[in-house]
Design a protein around this motif. Structure first.
Motif, PDB file in Angstrom:
ATOM      1  N   ILE A 139       0.993  -1.132   0.096  1.00 19.18           N
ATOM      2  CA  ILE A 139      -0.106  -0.053  -0.075  1.00 19.18           C
ATOM      3  C   ILE A 139       0.794   1.218   0.007  1.00 19.18           C
ATOM      4  CG2 ILE A 139      -1.740   1.121   1.021  1.00 19.18           C
ATOM      5  CD1 ILE A 139      -2.362  -1.479   2.648  1.00 19.18           C
ATOM      6  N   GLN A 140       1.031   1.627  -0.988  1.00 16.37           N
ATOM      7  CA  GLN A 140       1.980   2.859  -1.172  1.00 16.37           C
ATOM      8  C   GLN A 140       1.302   4.247  -1.108  1.00 16.37           C
ATOM      9  OE1 GLN A 140       5.131   2.474  -1.520  1.00 16.37           O
ATOM     10  NE2 GLN A 140       4.774   0.143  -1.676  1.00 16.37           N
ATOM     11  N   PRO A 141       1.635   4.820   0.137  1.00 13.58           N
ATOM     12  CA  PRO A 141       1.085   6.278   0.444  1.00 13.58           C
ATOM     13  C   PRO A 141       1.487   7.216  -0.711  1.00 13.58           C
ATOM     14  CG  PRO A 141       2.632   5.419   2.259  1.00 13.58           C
ATOM     15  CD  PRO A 141       2.857   4.534   0.893  1.00 13.58           C
ATOM     16  N   ALA A 142       0.621   8.190  -0.995  1.00 10.41           N
ATOM     17  CA  ALA A 142       0.587   8.929  -1.918  1.00 10.41           C
ATOM     18  C   ALA A 142       1.562  10.216  -1.561  1.00 10.41           C
ATOM     19  CB  ALA A 142      -0.571   9.932  -2.257  1.00 10.41           C
ATOM     20  N   ALA A 143       1.922  11.223  -2.342  1.00 14.15           N
ATOM     21  CA  ALA A 143       3.190  11.979  -2.219  1.00 14.15           C
ATOM     22  C   ALA A 143       2.647  12.972  -1.078  1.00 14.15           C
ATOM     23  CB  ALA A 143       3.197  12.896  -3.705  1.00 14.15           C
ATOM     24  N   PRO A 144       3.654  13.329  -0.121  1.00 13.01           N
ATOM     25  CA  PRO A 144       3.239  14.097   0.878  1.00 13.01           C
ATOM     26  C   PRO A 144       2.602  15.473   0.910  1.00 13.01           C
ATOM     27  CG  PRO A 144       5.619  14.075   0.610  1.00 13.01           C
ATOM     28  CD  PRO A 144       5.096  13.125  -0.511  1.00 13.01           C
ATOM     29  N   GLN A 145       1.888  15.841   1.596  1.00 13.88           N
ATOM     30  CA  GLN A 145       1.091  17.153   1.648  1.00 13.88           C
ATOM     31  C   GLN A 145       2.374  18.253   1.277  1.00 13.88           C
ATOM     32  OE1 GLN A 145      -1.104  17.957   5.055  1.00 13.88           O
ATOM     33  NE2 GLN A 145      -2.070  19.701   4.298  1.00 13.88           N
ATOM     34  N   GLU A 146       1.720  19.198   0.421  1.00 14.68           N
ATOM     35  CA  GLU A 146       2.603  20.428   0.279  1.00 14.68           C
ATOM     36  C   GLU A 146       2.618  21.360   1.507  1.00 14.68           C
ATOM     37  OE1 GLU A 146       2.590  24.064  -2.885  1.00 14.68           O
ATOM     38  OE2 GLU A 146       1.012  22.520  -2.957  1.00 14.68           O
ATOM     39  N   GLY A 147       3.982  21.705   2.009  1.00 16.00           N
ATOM     40  CA  GLY A 147       4.226  22.303   2.920  1.00 16.00           C
ATOM     41  C   GLY A 147       4.912  21.494   4.064  1.00 16.00           C
ATOM     42  N   MET A 148       4.874  20.356   4.088  1.00 17.25           N
ATOM     43  CA  MET A 148       5.398  19.129   4.994  1.00 17.25           C
ATOM     44  C   MET A 148       7.165  19.238   4.926  1.00 17.25           C
ATOM     45  SD  MET A 148       5.010  15.241   5.577  1.00 17.25           S
ATOM     46  CE  MET A 148       3.430  15.302   5.885  1.00 17.25           C
ATOM     47  N   SER A 149       7.771  19.586   5.925  1.00 16.49           N
ATOM     48  CA  SER A 149       9.047  19.545   5.794  1.00 16.49           C
ATOM     49  C   SER A 149       9.698  18.518   5.334  1.00 16.49           C
ATOM     50  CB  SER A 149       9.698  20.403   7.020  1.00 16.49           C
ATOM     51  OG  SER A 149       9.548  19.230   8.179  1.00 16.49           O
ATOM     52  N   ALA A 150      10.948  18.351   4.827  1.00 18.52           N
ATOM     53  CA  ALA A 150      11.668  17.321   4.541  1.00 18.52           C
ATOM     54  C   ALA A 150      11.812  16.307   5.606  1.00 18.52           C
ATOM     55  CB  ALA A 150      13.048  17.322   3.771  1.00 18.52           C
ATOM     56  N   LYS A 151      12.439  17.008   6.873  1.00 18.46           N
ATOM     57  CA  LYS A 151      12.487  16.270   8.184  1.00 18.46           C
ATOM     58  C   LYS A 151      11.451  15.566   8.639  1.00 18.46           C
ATOM     59  CE  LYS A 151      14.156  17.089  12.895  1.00 18.46           C
ATOM     60  NZ  LYS A 151      14.618  18.194  13.753  1.00 18.46           N
ATOM     61  N   GLU A 152      10.282  16.332   8.601  1.00 24.01           N
ATOM     62  CA  GLU A 152       8.880  15.708   8.989  1.00 24.01           C
ATOM     63  C   GLU A 152       8.512  14.585   8.191  1.00 24.01           C
ATOM     64  OE1 GLU A 152       6.142  19.471  10.845  1.00 24.01           O
ATOM     65  OE2 GLU A 152       6.656  19.116   8.764  1.00 24.01           O
ATOM     66  N   GLU A 153       8.837  14.751   6.942  1.00 20.06           N
ATOM     67  CA  GLU A 153       8.427  13.541   6.195  1.00 20.06           C
ATOM     68  C   GLU A 153       9.617  12.528   6.417  1.00 20.06           C
ATOM     69  OE1 GLU A 153       8.961  12.090   1.431  1.00 20.06           O
ATOM     70  OE2 GLU A 153       9.070  14.115   1.861  1.00 20.06           O
ATOM     71  N   ARG A 154      10.709  12.556   6.577  1.00 20.99           N
ATOM     72  CA  ARG A 154      11.696  11.636   6.939  1.00 20.99           C
ATOM     73  C   ARG A 154      11.361  10.488   8.125  1.00 20.99           C
ATOM     74  NH1 ARG A 154      15.574  15.300   5.366  1.00 20.99           N
ATOM     75  NH2 ARG A 154      16.260  15.498   7.560  1.00 20.99           N
ATOM     76  N   GLU A 155      10.923  11.521   9.347  1.00 22.68           N
ATOM     77  CA  GLU A 155      10.378  10.984  10.447  1.00 22.68           C
ATOM     78  C   GLU A 155       9.189  10.078  10.370  1.00 22.68           C
ATOM     79  OE1 GLU A 155      12.029  10.976  13.381  1.00 22.68           O
ATOM     80  OE2 GLU A 155      13.679  11.939  12.788  1.00 22.68           O
ATOM     81  N   LEU A 156       8.093  10.442   9.348  1.00 24.65           N
ATOM     82  CA  LEU A 156       7.081   9.854   9.344  1.00 24.65           C
ATOM     83  C   LEU A 156       7.417   8.676   8.661  1.00 24.65           C
ATOM     84  CD1 LEU A 156       4.160  12.445   8.442  1.00 24.65           C
ATOM     85  CD2 LEU A 156       4.659  11.192  10.461  1.00 24.65           C
TER      86      LEU A 156
END
Length: 598
Positions: A516-533
């Motif tokens: 189940i591949q998540p879609a692209a991250p929400q615009e405005g989310m920082s790269a650090k937040e995305e990496r942590e998630l």
């Protein structure tokens, strides 16, 4: 105020009285569900109330100007007339297109059908939906429906229940769909032996009230027998000694069922199933399937992996045409897969009830037709004769000696199902088994399946039956994907209402997050937040993998310990703990995936 009154009404077809001295009324806005055995007089009651049938005796009165809408079991649509004219009549397009209520009815019942299509070119289900749409678009003071859920899928049934509950019209509905009865009815009428017994509330309230009536009747009979014994003793001994009167108390509704055991003894059934089936039932790996065979017809499964274990009870749900019956045919080896691999366990003994009625010798007697398969069968811990099982499924007394050629479609359906069960299968594939069965027969069938130790895969639009006899639900949406639904039918309807695709999940009907591949991250989310998630997501996936391995080992251990009841109970408790942990981790994983896809 009553819209309709029946006074001392009696009616019979031939020697059998269907209604005998019946007096009742239908009030403004009242919603009544009618239940009873097939052939018991339900349809006759509707026809008398609607004044389509004149009773043999008694009087039926309608309020002046009463507008009655009636849906019968067999429509009278003109085969040369297009859907548009049948449903919308002479309404101009701007007139009906601007009416939200009309658009909602068309959307949920007519759907993608061409409004110019002729009634004669429609399937039975499409004709049923057209007749229902025609009725609901018009305004009525009293709506009368005879089996309105026939040919409707679960989603359409849920919409119809909500629509009828929101209308101001009074409603009288005959249906064997118990979920639908509970959803729309405020009162229940039971037609039995020419009488109409009345109960407050829908199906659930009716069942409780009937149980209470039976308990009171039993108490009264015990009291009568006790008085008779005392009277006989007095005649023998002279003046009776002082005795205390027996005390009977009326239990609350909850007390009626407080000490009832669960419907199925899951551990016991799993033990029997493991003995009879072994570890493997079906393993589907990377399977692609078209409805008509390789490359033919709609795509049903697209690179799907799926496992069935001993004792699994799975309900397949989905929109009409999504391929539920095709999946059953795949498991029954009557349709070939395009690619992938399907492994069937060596000990599997299969029975497949399809929607088509099997050929039966029309000259044979009912009992003979069953006994030629087997005269006795073991269900759980009890042995049943063919005659006893026939009685449980509605063939009582002389009905067992009827000629097969004289049976109705519903009776043939019951006979076909019973012949399958008498062949002593350990895997059952059931495709719409409730068609043409009345509620009493459905109750008996459910009770019979409760004690049947095997793997069950069920396709049914009868939501009550589906939720009653299965333990988990899987959805097919016609896009080639499978979805395990922890929340059952409610989750399916909620997700369909949201218009979101159901997520594919595999491996013993549990999700594989890596697929189940998540879609692209929400615009405005920082790269650090995305990496942590994503880091947390990976951690949860590894945890799910470990729990999945533990689950598989426990299933294997339970199969090995099938004859050790104490050990089996301990292993089952461990399995439940693992499954609870998986549910928690899955919920966390889905929440993070949603955050990444928002």
């Amino acid at each position: 105020m009553n819209l309709v009154n029946l006074e001392s009404v009696s009616h019979a077809y031939g020697p059998k009285p269907l209604l005998s001295d019946v007096s009742l009324g239908v009030e403004v806005g009242e919603r009544i569900g009618v239940v009873g055995r097939n052939g018991g007089g339900k349809t006759t009651l509707l026809s008398v109330i609607s004044a389509d049938v004149r009773p043999d005796s008694g009087r039926v009165t309608h309020t002046r100007g009463l507008r009655v809408g009636m849906l019968t079991q067999h429509d009278a649509l003109d085969p040369a007339m297009p859907i548009r004219e049948i449903v919308l009549g002479e309404k101009a397009e701007h007139e009906w297109a601007g009416d939200q209520g009309v658009r909602e009815i068309l959307s949920n019942l007519i759907g993608d059908l061409d409004l110019e299509a002729k009634a004669g070119d429609l399937s039975g289900g499409e004709r049923r939906r057209t007749a229902l749409a025609q009725l609901l678009i018009e305004e009525h003071d009293l709506i009368m429906l005879d089996e309105p859920t026939n040919h409707l899928d679960i989603e359409a049934i849920a919409w119809l229940a909500g629509h009828l509950s929101g209308r101001k019209s009074a409603l009288v509905v005959v249906t064997h769909d118990r979920w639908f009865l509970d959803a729309v009815s405020t009162r229940t009428w039971e037609v039995v032996d020419g009488r109409v017994e009345r109960y407050e509330g829908g199906y659930a309230a009716y069942v409780l009230a009937k149980a209470e009536r039976a308990r009171i009747a039993q108490a009264a009979e015990e009291r009568r027998q006790n008085l008779m014994r005392k009277e006989i003793a007095w005649l023998r001994r002279g003046p009776p000694a002082r005795t205390s009167k027996p005390k009977f108390r009326v239990e609350a509704a909850q007390a009626l069922i407080a000490d009832e055991p669960p419907a199925r003894e899951s551990v016991e059934l799993l033990r029997f199933a493991a003995v009879r089936l072994g570890k493997t039932v079906y393993d589907l790996e990377d399977v692609t399937l078209h409805a008509g065979g390789p490359g033919s017809g709609p795509l049903v499964l697209d690179d799907c992996t799926w496992q069935f274990g001993p004792g699994d009870r799975v309900g397949l749900i989905g929109v009409n045409g999504s391929g539920k019956s095709s999946v059953l045919r795949l498991l029954a080896d009557t349709v070939q897969l395009d690619s992938g691999r399907m492994t069937r366990g060596k000990t599997v003994r299969l029975a497949h009830l399809s929607q088509e009625l099997a050929e039966l010798d029309p000259t044979r007697r009912v009992l003979e037709t069953v006994e030629e398969i087997r005269k006795y069968i073991q269900v759980g811990k009890k042995e049943w004769s063919a005659s006893q099982l026939l009685e449980r499924l509605g063939f009582k007394g002389e009905a067992q000696w009827k000629v097969v050629g004289d049976l109705s479609g519903g009776e043939r359906r019951r006979l076909q199902l019973l012949r399958l069960l008498m062949d002593d299968p350990n895997v059952l594939l059931l495709d719409e088994p409730t068609n043409d069965l009345d509620i009493e027969t459905l109750n008996e069938l459910e009770d019979l399946l409760d004690g049947w130790p095997g793997t069950l895969i069920l396709v049914s639009h009868d939501r009550y039956f589906l939720e009653r006899v299965t333990d988990k639900c899987v959805a097919l949406l016609g896009n080639g994907k499978l979805s395990f639904l922890p929340g059952g039918v409610d989750e399916y309807l909620a997700r369909r209402a949201q218009g979101t695709a159901l997520t594919a999940r595999t491996t013993s009907l549990q999700p594989t997050p890596a697929q189940i591949q998540p879609a692209a991250p929400q615009e405005g989310m920082s790269a650090k937040e995305e990496r942590e998630l994503r880091k947390e997501l990976n951690r949860l996936e590894r945890q799910l993998d470990r729990l999945g391995d533990q689950e598989a080992k426990l299933h294997a251990a339970m199969a090995d310990a099938a004859s050790d009841y104490a050990k089996l109970g301990s292993l089952d408790a461990q399995l439940r703990d693992i499954l609870d942990q998986k549910d928690t981790v899955e919920a966390e994983w889905l929440e993070l995936a949603d955050r990444l896809s928002d």
